[in-house]
Design a protein around this motif. Sequence first.
Motif, PDB file in Angstrom:
ATOM      1  N   THR A 136       1.846   2.106  -3.390  1.00  0.00           N
ATOM      2  CA  THR A 136       0.764   2.427  -4.622  1.00  0.00           C
ATOM      3  C   THR A 136       1.066   3.809  -3.803  1.00  0.00           C
ATOM      4  OG1 THR A 136       0.159   0.873  -4.352  1.00  0.00           O
ATOM      5  CG2 THR A 136      -1.442   2.402  -4.804  1.00  0.00           C
ATOM      6  N   PRO A 164      -9.136   1.821  -1.125  1.00  0.00           N
ATOM      7  CA  PRO A 164      -8.860   1.114  -2.066  1.00  0.00           C
ATOM      8  C   PRO A 164      -9.335   0.533  -2.850  1.00  0.00           C
ATOM      9  CG  PRO A 164      -7.317   0.350  -0.138  1.00  0.00           C
ATOM     10  CD  PRO A 164      -8.714   1.424   0.524  1.00  0.00           C
ATOM     11  N   ASN A 167      -7.713   7.879  -3.350  1.00  0.00           N
ATOM     12  CA  ASN A 167      -9.382   6.377  -2.277  1.00  0.00           C
ATOM     13  C   ASN A 167      -9.043   6.006  -1.100  1.00  0.00           C
ATOM     14  OD1 ASN A 167     -10.572   6.862  -4.847  1.00  0.00           O
ATOM     15  ND2 ASN A 167      -9.263   4.384  -5.478  1.00  0.00           N
ATOM     16  N   TYR A 175       0.817  -1.231  -0.261  1.00  0.00           N
ATOM     17  CA  TYR A 175       0.218   0.434   0.080  1.00  0.00           C
ATOM     18  C   TYR A 175       1.069   1.105   0.146  1.00  0.00           C
ATOM     19  CZ  TYR A 175      -3.823   2.767   1.190  1.00  0.00           C
ATOM     20  OH  TYR A 175      -5.241   3.672   1.503  1.00  0.00           O
TER      21      TYR A 175
END
Length: 330
Positions: free
Chosen positions: A228, A247, A244, A225
């Motif tokens: 990302t 996610p 977001n 994560y």
Amino acid sequence: MFLSTSSSFLLATILVALTLKQTNAQLSASFYATTCPNVSSIVINVIQQALQSDPRIGASLTRLHFHDCFVDGCDGSLLLDSTASIQSEKNAGPNTNSTRGFNVVDNIKTAVESSCPGVVSCADILALAAESSVSLAGGPSWNVLLGRRDSLTANQAGANTSIPSPFESLSNITAKFAAVGLNTNDLVALSGAHTFGRAQCRLFSNRLYNFSGTGNPDSTLSTSYLATLQQTCPQNGAGFNVANLDPTTPNGFDNNYYTNLQNNQGLLQSDQELFSTSGASTISIVNTFSGDQTAFFQAFVQSMINMGNISPLTGSNGEIRADCKKVNGS
């Protein structure tokens, strides 16, 4: 049936008491039943139209209700623009360049005024918009308690101090909830609204590169994560890119937010701390809501009602604004 003198007196006393109780009553789901019976459908229709071009708008409208209620109660004060005598809450730290959806609130108000002029408050529009937004995203629906009136002023300083920050510790946020009469269960349930919507990089980028001055990322972020998020939010970026909050299902209202916390995928520091703060009472609640969406939905509805009851202006207090951006006559 005839009443004795004593019975008549007793009945009169009861009627007076009931009248006083109604005068001082808090909110009611049927408040507009006769004066604006279609208000809920009007709100839903405007939001449905807005969602066609802006899938984020439901989360943004829900956040407006939250940020309004935490500053002197649910009174529409957040919606006021600055004037010579008003410092707008829109310009407070938690709101500036962050809160959005004011144009949709104005569109709702215009539509409501066309059908029921001078009847429905802007504060109630925020409460109705939050419920409609959650329901339209697949979340629960509920009978919104209504009857709020609009404030005559704003409290920018209060907005700077009362609204929970994504950078605060769990203990500080818990204290801010307690200050407005909300408990730990309310905190965890209402945080579940982060199951939809977006957040700007500047609100969490401190976790990605140099958390708390360590020179390293926040250890409670999963490594995949983290990678990302670092792509979305480069280290020297402007900070206004968005990620977001959830996610997995970013536009749907479900209980995935809590599963994300269990997987170290809470976007904001204040999100992840609900699960990663050692010994916190919030951990068991997160586990419950992750495993039981119905339990989360039921708790969320009750907590939204609880939040909507924070210090509303009722009776002859405040006013019904004709324009949500300004007090009447200004």
